[in-house]
Each structure stands twice: as structure tokens, then as C-alpha cells.
Design a protein around this motif. Structure first.
Motif, mmCIF file in Angstrom:
data_model
loop_
_atom_site.group_PDB
_atom_site.id
_atom_site.type_symbol
_atom_site.label_atom_id
_atom_site.label_comp_id
_atom_site.label_asym_id
_atom_site.label_seq_id
_atom_site.Cartn_x
_atom_site.Cartn_y
_atom_site.Cartn_z
ATOM 1 N N LEU A 79 6.821 28.500 0.967
ATOM 2 C CA LEU A 79 7.497 29.398 1.897
ATOM 3 C C LEU A 79 6.513 30.014 2.887
ATOM 4 O O LEU A 79 6.803 30.133 4.078
ATOM 5 C CB LEU A 79 8.217 30.508 1.123
ATOM 6 C CG LEU A 79 9.429 30.071 0.298
ATOM 7 C CD1 LEU A 79 9.878 31.203 -0.623
ATOM 8 C CD2 LEU A 79 10.580 29.649 1.206
ATOM 9 N N ARG A 80 5.338 30.389 2.416
ATOM 10 C CA ARG A 80 4.337 30.999 3.293
ATOM 11 C C ARG A 80 3.820 30.015 4.331
ATOM 12 O O ARG A 80 3.620 30.364 5.494
ATOM 13 C CB ARG A 80 3.181 31.563 2.465
ATOM 14 C CG ARG A 80 3.567 32.824 1.697
ATOM 15 C CD ARG A 80 2.347 33.521 1.131
ATOM 16 N NE ARG A 80 2.704 34.791 0.532
ATOM 17 C CZ ARG A 80 1.823 35.698 0.112
ATOM 18 N NH1 ARG A 80 0.533 35.453 0.225
ATOM 19 N NH2 ARG A 80 2.227 36.834 -0.411
ATOM 20 N N ARG A 81 3.582 28.777 3.903
ATOM 21 C CA ARG A 81 3.117 27.780 4.868
ATOM 22 C C ARG A 81 4.197 27.507 5.903
ATOM 23 O O ARG A 81 3.907 27.335 7.082
ATOM 24 C CB ARG A 81 2.728 26.484 4.135
ATOM 25 C CG ARG A 81 1.586 26.598 3.168
ATOM 26 C CD ARG A 81 0.235 26.820 3.841
ATOM 27 N NE ARG A 81 0.035 28.212 4.276
ATOM 28 C CZ ARG A 81 -0.215 29.217 3.435
ATOM 29 N NH1 ARG A 81 -0.299 29.009 2.140
ATOM 30 N NH2 ARG A 81 -0.395 30.437 3.905
ATOM 31 N N LEU A 82 5.435 27.432 5.463
ATOM 32 C CA LEU A 82 6.533 27.167 6.385
ATOM 33 C C LEU A 82 6.702 28.325 7.370
ATOM 34 O O LEU A 82 6.929 28.107 8.564
ATOM 35 C CB LEU A 82 7.828 26.944 5.603
ATOM 36 C CG LEU A 82 9.034 26.429 6.409
ATOM 37 C CD1 LEU A 82 8.726 25.057 6.996
ATOM 38 C CD2 LEU A 82 10.268 26.340 5.508
ATOM 39 N N ALA A 83 6.568 29.563 6.889
ATOM 40 C CA ALA A 83 6.673 30.728 7.775
ATOM 41 C C ALA A 83 5.553 30.722 8.811
ATOM 42 O O ALA A 83 5.773 31.042 9.987
ATOM 43 C CB ALA A 83 6.636 32.014 6.950
ATOM 44 N N GLU A 107 5.221 15.593 3.252
ATOM 45 C CA GLU A 107 3.922 15.389 2.599
ATOM 46 C C GLU A 107 2.880 16.345 3.161
ATOM 47 O O GLU A 107 2.060 16.901 2.413
ATOM 48 C CB GLU A 107 3.450 13.945 2.783
ATOM 49 C CG GLU A 107 4.182 12.925 1.937
ATOM 50 C CD GLU A 107 5.450 12.402 2.604
ATOM 51 O OE1 GLU A 107 6.044 11.463 2.076
ATOM 52 O OE2 GLU A 107 5.837 12.952 3.661
ATOM 53 N N ASP A 108 2.909 16.544 4.501
ATOM 54 C CA ASP A 108 1.962 17.472 5.118
ATOM 55 C C ASP A 108 2.212 18.900 4.651
ATOM 56 O O ASP A 108 1.273 19.639 4.335
ATOM 57 C CB ASP A 108 2.058 17.395 6.644
ATOM 58 C CG ASP A 108 1.367 16.167 7.216
ATOM 59 O OD1 ASP A 108 0.348 15.745 6.642
ATOM 60 O OD2 ASP A 108 1.849 15.632 8.219
ATOM 61 N N LEU A 109 3.468 19.312 4.614
ATOM 62 C CA LEU A 109 3.796 20.654 4.153
ATOM 63 C C LEU A 109 3.354 20.844 2.708
ATOM 64 O O LEU A 109 2.781 21.885 2.351
ATOM 65 C CB LEU A 109 5.300 20.913 4.289
ATOM 66 C CG LEU A 109 5.792 22.271 3.765
ATOM 67 C CD1 LEU A 109 5.125 23.411 4.520
ATOM 68 C CD2 LEU A 109 7.318 22.370 3.885
ATOM 69 N N ALA A 130 7.725 16.356 -3.922
ATOM 70 C CA ALA A 130 8.979 16.637 -4.625
ATOM 71 C C ALA A 130 9.238 18.136 -4.694
ATOM 72 O O ALA A 130 10.378 18.593 -4.497
ATOM 73 C CB ALA A 130 8.938 16.034 -6.028
ATOM 74 N N THR A 131 8.195 18.922 -4.951
ATOM 75 C CA THR A 131 8.366 20.367 -5.025
ATOM 76 C C THR A 131 8.682 20.946 -3.658
ATOM 77 O O THR A 131 9.570 21.798 -3.519
ATOM 78 C CB THR A 131 7.094 21.023 -5.583
ATOM 79 O OG1 THR A 131 6.849 20.532 -6.904
ATOM 80 C CG2 THR A 131 7.247 22.540 -5.648
ATOM 81 N N ALA A 132 7.959 20.492 -2.633
ATOM 82 C CA ALA A 132 8.236 20.971 -1.283
ATOM 83 C C ALA A 132 9.660 20.625 -0.873
ATOM 84 O O ALA A 132 10.364 21.442 -0.267
ATOM 85 C CB ALA A 132 7.237 20.372 -0.298
#
Length: 219
Positions: free
Chosen positions: A148-152, A173-175, A184-186
Motif C-alpha cells: 500500500l505504501r509503495r502504491l501510494a 512484478e515491479d510493484l 501473488a501477494t501484490a
């Protein structure tokens, strides 16, 4: 004109002189700006577009660290030592433009404007803090929170400040690599966000529809 922290403290005339001394560079999507291990011969100031930062792990895998956008810079560490090498591979993920400043130009700027020297020192200190924070996140934060933090963060990089949805063009894959987890988790986190109306998933892209809600979840 894109604002750069490096140039804060310079007068408008000095900024114009500095920009005029830089060499403009253009990159198409997927162009490699520099390879990890290349000589560090210049610093890049990003004026338009986005670039992705990747490194090689000790096991030979490719890890994605982050994405940079307008107003960001990279390569300043390599200029601090004559024999320094690039510590990462930089690839354009959209069409991009940069202004480049070579070692001689940067040394002249540092000599004439003390605030530039302070900025470089503060920049290195900030990088140490970010690395320390990343280690703490990896050790103590749940993996879902890291995604969530990386996406934000990416939503801010891709946002135009107009409140419109941010379309982030990168692979899952990058995220996952940025968050230190598996695809899979992302994907699981992204699917849950899509069900909640926070994002919309597309091929090779994630569109953030509700940045405020995403920011709250990322805390």
C-alpha cells in the motif's frame, strides 16, 4: 518550469544560467538511460516523464527500487568521486526528458553557491534515512502495508496535482519488487483495492481512483 530542490536558493537569473548550461536529453519509453556499473559522468534532472530504478541482487536477480518523476534527480552520488560508478540501472517507463550536468559543471556550481553543497550533503543524509526506513519497514511492517505504501508513493509520482485519477504504468512484478514481496501477494492487495473502488486494474497499469483513501490505508 519544473522546480528542482538542487536550485533552491539561486536567483532567477542564476537559475536561468544554470539551466542554459545543462544538456537536454530525450528518452523514449523503454530506453536505458544508464546501466549499473557505468561511469558516473553526469547528474540527471528529470523535467518530464518517469524513469524506473533497478539493481542487481547478490543472487543475480533484478530488483526494482522506485520510480522517479519530474523534479527528481539521480546520479548525484556518482559525481562525488572521480572513479565512481552507477549504482543502478535507470530505464524510461514513459517518454522522458532530462537536463544533464557533468562533473565539472557541478563542481563549479558547488564552488560558487554554498547552498548547493548543503543540498548535496542533505540529499545523501536523506537517502540514508530512506534506506533505514526501508529496512525497518521490511522487518516490522506487514507485507500488505508495504504494498500500500509503495502504491501510494507511485500515485504521487504519477499524479499531476489536478485531483484526477493517477494511472501508474508498471507491472505487478515491479510493484511487488518495490515492496519486497511476491507478485501473488501484490496481486491480492490490488484485487482487494479494486473491489473497494480504490483502484482500477488494467494491462500493465494500475489507475488510482481514490488517492485519499489509499493514503489512509497506507498509514
Amino acid at each position: 518550469m519544473t522546480e528542482f530542490e538542487l536550485l533552491e536558493g539561486l536567483s532567477p537569473a542564476e537559475r536561468r544560467e544554470f539551466i542554459a548550461a545543462c544538456t537536454p536529453r530525450r528518452f523514449h519509453r523503454r530506453d536505458i538511460v544508464c546501466h549499473e556499473g557505468d561511469p558516473g559522468d553526469c547528474v540527471h534532472l528529470i523535467t518530464t516523464g518517469r524513469v524506473i530504478v533497478r539493481v542487481t541482487t547478490p543472487l543475480g536477480h533484478i530488483a526494482t527500487l522506485t520510480i522517479l518523476g519530474p523534479g527528481d534527480m539521480f546520479g548525484e552520488q556518482a559525481l562525488l568521486s572521480p572513479d565512481a560508478r552507477r549504482t543502478a540501472t535507470i530505464v524510461a517507463v514513459t517518454d522522458a526528458q532530462t537536463l544533464t550536468l557533468n562533473r565539472a559543471q557541478l563542481e563549479k556550481l558547488r564552488a560558487e553557491h554554498p547552498q548547493v553543497e548543503r543540498f548535496l550533503t542533505n540529499s545523501l543524509a536523506a537517502q540514508v534515512r530512506r534506506l533505514s526506513a526501508a529496512v525497518l519497514e521490511a522487518l516490522y511492517l506487514p507485507v500488505e502495508t508495504r504494498v500500500l505504501r509503495r502504491l501510494a508513493h507511485l500515485a504521487r509520482v504519477y499524479g499531476d496535482g489536478d485531483g484526477k485519477p493517477s494511472m501508474i504504468r508498471l507491472t505487478q512484478e515491479d510493484l511487488a519488487s518495490m515492496a519486497g514481496t511476491t507478485r501473488a501477494t501484490a496481486n491480492k492487495v490490488l484485487r482487494e483495492l479494486e473491489d473497494q473502488g480504490v483502484v482500477r486494474l488494467g494491462r500493465g497499469a494500475v489507475t488510482v481512483l481514490d488517492r485519499a483513501r489509499l493514503d489512509r490505508k497506507a498509514k
